[in-house]
Design an enzyme around this catalytic site. Structure first.
Site, PDB file in Angstrom:
ATOM      1  N   HIS A   1       0.831  -1.228   0.000  1.00  0.00           N
ATOM      2  CA  HIS A   1       0.000   0.000   0.000  1.00  0.00           C
ATOM      3  C   HIS A   1       0.855   1.263   0.000  1.00  0.00           C
ATOM      4  O   HIS A   1       0.337   2.341  -0.248  1.00  0.00           O
ATOM      5  CB  HIS A   1      -0.981   0.002   1.177  1.00  0.00           C
ATOM      6  CG  HIS A   1      -0.339   0.197   2.524  1.00  0.00           C
ATOM      7  ND1 HIS A   1      -0.022  -0.846   3.349  1.00  0.00           N
ATOM      8  CD2 HIS A   1       0.051   1.321   3.186  1.00  0.00           C
ATOM      9  CE1 HIS A   1       0.508  -0.394   4.466  1.00  0.00           C
ATOM     10  NE2 HIS A   1       0.569   0.939   4.388  1.00  0.00           N
TER      11      HIS A   1
ATOM     12  N   ASP B   1       0.331  -7.755   1.321  1.00  0.00           N
ATOM     13  CA  ASP B   1       0.658  -6.342   1.549  1.00  0.00           C
ATOM     14  C   ASP B   1       2.176  -6.139   1.595  1.00  0.00           C
ATOM     15  O   ASP B   1       2.718  -5.458   2.472  1.00  0.00           O
ATOM     16  CB  ASP B   1       0.006  -5.828   2.834  1.00  0.00           C
ATOM     17  CG  ASP B   1       0.067  -4.291   2.933  1.00  0.00           C
ATOM     18  OD1 ASP B   1       0.231  -3.624   1.879  1.00  0.00           O
ATOM     19  OD2 ASP B   1      -0.019  -3.766   4.070  1.00  0.00           O
TER      20      ASP B   1
ATOM     21  N   SER C   1       4.664   2.556   7.910  1.00  0.00           N
ATOM     22  CA  SER C   1       4.378   1.346   7.115  1.00  0.00           C
ATOM     23  C   SER C   1       5.578   0.948   6.264  1.00  0.00           C
ATOM     24  O   SER C   1       6.186   1.788   5.584  1.00  0.00           O
ATOM     25  CB  SER C   1       3.177   1.594   6.205  1.00  0.00           C
ATOM     26  OG  SER C   1       2.014   1.777   6.981  1.00  0.00           O
TER      27      SER C   1
END
Length: 535
Positions: A262, A295, A378
């Protein structure tokens, strides 16, 4: 009251025709002339006690002295026409003693005396030598000539001056002491304030520790951060009208960097990815491979030398309570280091799902940590106590209640989730080799609307085919539509999402044991996981 006129009893005519007052009539009928009140008259005549004869009394018939005798002194005042009795005699008309006014006092404190009487005005004593006046108020005659007296003196002028000087000295000393006390108080206050504020009179200099060696224990948070920061990068991604910031870390010296899918998703096919190293150097990066189901994504930079890859740990060795360190760029604050512990293991979470068809949903059997993780963290590494990567920070539980990799903007609430590095390593290797990652599968379609405990096999397939794939691992293990799977390898599962998470935590070809219920009966089946190309 008898008037002082000729022929009036109680008065006699003087030698010069004036009248003088007579004493009251004596008991023997004679009269005695009044004498002027002077120093001689005030002194008693010598009597028998002194060896002299008593003075003969004079009467009114006593002849005046002859011409050779000294003249009688002139009275100092006019004759009293009212024959006022002499002072001291009984009677309501006796005049009060004259008021004594103080004389002027010079500066030195000695009273100014009364001017002496001229010699010609002083009465001459006739019958007795002058004697000092011992009592100035004895036989006081208000009409007598004032006697020559010494100037008035204070009782003890020397002692008075000493007392005054001492009083002035004491007052001066007291005033001086007060001034000194005031000045000392002010000075002491100033010095006290100076000392309190600055610690001294000179320049301000606060105590400070000396220079210490910059090295830290390698197992400390500072030591771990010092070793890991050169291998952690910040990614700025833009494309398709979207932009984002994330973190990654170096996998090898060829320039491969692991991050979240992402993070690079806004770049799309033709977007830009800029990698900024801890040294401040930047480089352009390209996508090697990405997988939304895990992910995870791998990008690569070229033309950069001296890259130091981070060592990888083993997430199977992690235990709850182990210390961990997270590094990232929360809200684009590059190089941020936080620390915490492992709060839980094998925490099934799902993230993404923005596309609506479920193709972008991530299923992660995650490590939970309380190390602060925020948007921008992230893709960054989660390190163990030896500085080895045990997870990839991927999601946080935001205040709105949903685990979202980047959508929750409320900040860390102590619920962060990381993809275990064992899973990340396998996926990263596949992405670097083929650009794609394989998913382990059972070969069944799950009923995601089922609200009971466990994962139920759907009655129909999602694409119109059978819910249990023909020839798949599930069909070979004897799984049927409507069966409810309650355990995986003896561990309970409570939903279809959790069954997917538990399955993807394995590699294709791994063997699983499933516990299921059919018609109220419980049975166990074993199967070997198949492979899918990320579908």
């Amino acid at each position: 009251m008898n008037e002082g006129k000729p022929g009036t009893p109680g008065a006699s005519e003087g030698p010069d025709g004036d009248f003088v007052l007579a004493r009251p009539e004596r008991p023997d009928g004679d009269y005695e002339l009044a004498r002027p009140h002077d120093a001689a008259a005030s002194t008693p005549a010598a009597g028998p006690a002194d060896g002299g004869a008593p003075a003969p009394a004079q009467s009114a018939d006593t002849p005046a002295p002859d011409a050779d005798a000294p003249a009688h002194p002139q009275p100092l005042h006019d004759p009293d026409p009212y024959s006022t009795p002499p002072y001291g005699e009984p009677g309501p008309w006796a005049p009060a003693p004259p008021v004594q006014h103080p004389a002027a006092t010079p500066a030195h404190g000695v009273a100014v005396g009364v001017p002496p009487v001229p010699p010609e005005a002083a009465p001459v004593a006739q019958d007795a030598p002058a004697a000092p006046v011992t009592d100035p108020w004895a036989r006081y005659d208000p009409w007598a000539a004032p006697a020559a007296v010494a100037p008035l003196q204070q009782a003890d002028p020397v002692e008075e001056d000493v007392r005054r000087r001492r009083g002035r000295r004491r007052r001066t000393l007291a005033g001086g002491a007060l001034v000194i006390a005031l000045v000392s108080g002010v000075a002491g206050g100033v010095v006290g304030v100076q000392l309190e504020r600055n610690g001294g009179i000179g320049a301000v200099e606060l105590p400070q520790a000396g220079v210490e060696a910059p090295d830290r224990d390698p197992d400390s948070v500072a030591g771990i951060a010092a070793q890991a920061l050169p291998s952690v990068v910040t990614l700025h991604v833009s494309g398709g009208g979207k932009a984002g910031t994330g973190t990654g870390f170096v996998l090898d010296d060829r320039g491969h960097i692991l991050t979240n899918d992402h993070v690079v998703e806004p770049a799309g096919e033709n977007g830009d990815i800029t990698v900024t190293f801890h040294s401040g150097d930047t480089a352009e990066a390209t996508v090697v491979g990405r997988d939304s189901g895990y992910d995870l994504a791998v990008v690569r930079v070229k033309g950069v030398r001296g890259l130091a890859p981070l060592p990888l740990g083993n997430s199977d060795n992690v235990r709850v309570g182990d210390p961990v360190v997270a590094i990232g760029a929360p809200f684009d604050l590059a190089g941020t280091v936080t620390s915490g512990i492992i709060s839980a293991r094998e925490r099934p979470i799902t993230a993404g799902g923005e596309k609506g068809d479920g193709s972008d949903v991530s299923y992660v059997d995650a490590l939970q940590t309380d190390a602060p993780i925020n948007p921008g963290n992230s893709g960054g590494p989660l390190l163990d106590g030896k500085g080895r990567v045990i997870g990839i920070n991927s999601a946080i539980r935001s205040a709105d209640g949903g685990p979202d990799p980047e959508g929750g903007q409320s900040g860390s609430i102590g619920l962060g989730f990381a993809i275990p590095i064992n899973q990340g390593k396998r996926v990263a290797e596949e992405l670097m080799e083929t650009g794609k990652a394989t998913h382990p599968v059972i070969g069944i379609t799950l009923d995601m609307e089922y609200s009971g405990d466990g994962a139920r096999v759907a009655a129909e397939g999602s694409d119109g085919g059978p819910p249990v794939s023909t020839g798949g691992p599930g069909a070979e293990a004897g799984i049927r539509p409507g069966d409810v799977i309650t355990k995986v390898d003896g561990r309970p599962v409570h939903s279809g999402e959790e069954l997917i998470v538990k399955t993807r935590a394995h590699r294709p070809g791994d063997r699983l044991e499933l516990t299921l219920e059919r018609g109220g009966e419980e049975r166990t089946v074993s199967l070997v996981l198949g492979s899918s190309d990320g579908d």
